[in-house]
Write an enzyme that holds these catalytic residues in place. Structure first.
Site, short mmCIF file in Angstrom:
data_model
loop_
_atom_site.label_atom_id
_atom_site.label_comp_id
_atom_site.label_asym_id
_atom_site.label_seq_id
_atom_site.Cartn_x
_atom_site.Cartn_y
_atom_site.Cartn_z
N HIS A 23 0.84 -1.21 0.00
CA HIS A 23 0.00 0.00 0.00
C HIS A 23 0.88 1.26 0.00
CE1 HIS A 23 -3.02 -2.67 2.34
NE2 HIS A 23 -3.53 -2.49 1.13
N LYS A 47 -17.05 -6.45 8.19
CA LYS A 47 -15.83 -7.17 7.81
C LYS A 47 -15.06 -7.72 9.02
CE LYS A 47 -14.19 -6.12 3.23
NZ LYS A 47 -13.02 -5.64 2.47
N ARG A 96 -2.24 -6.32 -8.05
CA ARG A 96 -1.06 -7.16 -7.83
C ARG A 96 -0.97 -8.24 -8.90
NH1 ARG A 96 -2.96 -8.16 -1.83
NH2 ARG A 96 -4.79 -8.31 -3.15
N SER A 134 -2.70 -7.76 3.35
CA SER A 134 -3.01 -7.60 4.77
C SER A 134 -3.43 -8.95 5.34
CB SER A 134 -4.16 -6.60 4.96
OG SER A 134 -3.85 -5.37 4.36
#
Ligand code: PNS
Length: 168
Positions: A23, A47, A96, A134
């Protein structure tokens, strides 16, 4: 180098639970392309995040302290509405691998339908960061894996604290 040709104000939205060096690489490269870059943390209780929004914002602020045109905020509701309220005309996202593409395409097209005046731009993740997420970081730390160099130092310390991993 001349300044940006357009008056670009960008939003870089995400969960950032927590921020990784991937990030940060995108923030660093993106901030050079725009006048203002607003990193925006989604406030989404569904979440079940590891870190609270406030913690994530704090870590982002600490990690982005060296960038004079980068701000950190949080939002709920529609991203495009937050972007418009902030005077942003660009949404920035990182890609990515090809596996990111489909979901990103769907979001970009939905956002364009909702507010055609706000463009989405993608930056390819730096090759050194293309495997970091993450999610993986959160998996590795409680098992004793070393994430130094994959996340900013402030995040490494908070992860160890959160998982009560022995600090050297
Ligand atoms: O880091 P993430 O979890 O991949 O980020 C996803 C995010 C925050 C960009 C996305 O979930 C989002 O924009 N949510 C806000 C709700 C919204 O605007 N939805 C419509 C467009 S898909």
């Amino acid at each position: 180098m001349a300044g940006p040709a357009l008056n670009l104000v960008a939003i870089y939205p995400g969960s950032f639970d927590p921020i990784t060096n991937g990030h940060l690489d995108l923030i660093s490269r993106g901030s050079r392309m725009v006048e203002r870059l607003i990193v925006a943390v989604l406030r989404n209780e569904n979440k079940r995040p590891l870190f609270s929004v406030q913690e994530r914002v704090e870590m982002l602020r600490e990690a982005t302290r060296g960038f004079s045109n980068v701000e950190v905020g949080s939002f709920d509701g529609l991203l495009v509405n937050y972007a418009a309220a902030q005077g942003a005309n660009l949404i920035l996202r990182g890609i990515r691998a090809i596996s990111d593409y489909e979901h990103e395409l769907q979001m970009a097209l939905m956002n364009r339908r909702l507010r055609p005046e706000i463009e989405t731009a993608f930056l390819m993740a730096g090759e050194a960061y293309s495997f970091i997420s993450s999610h993986l970081v959160k998996q590795v730390v409680p098992l004793g894996g070393d994430v130094a160099g994959l996340v900013p130092p402030v995040v490494e310390a908070r992860l160890k604290e959160r998982y009560a991993v022995q600090q050297e």
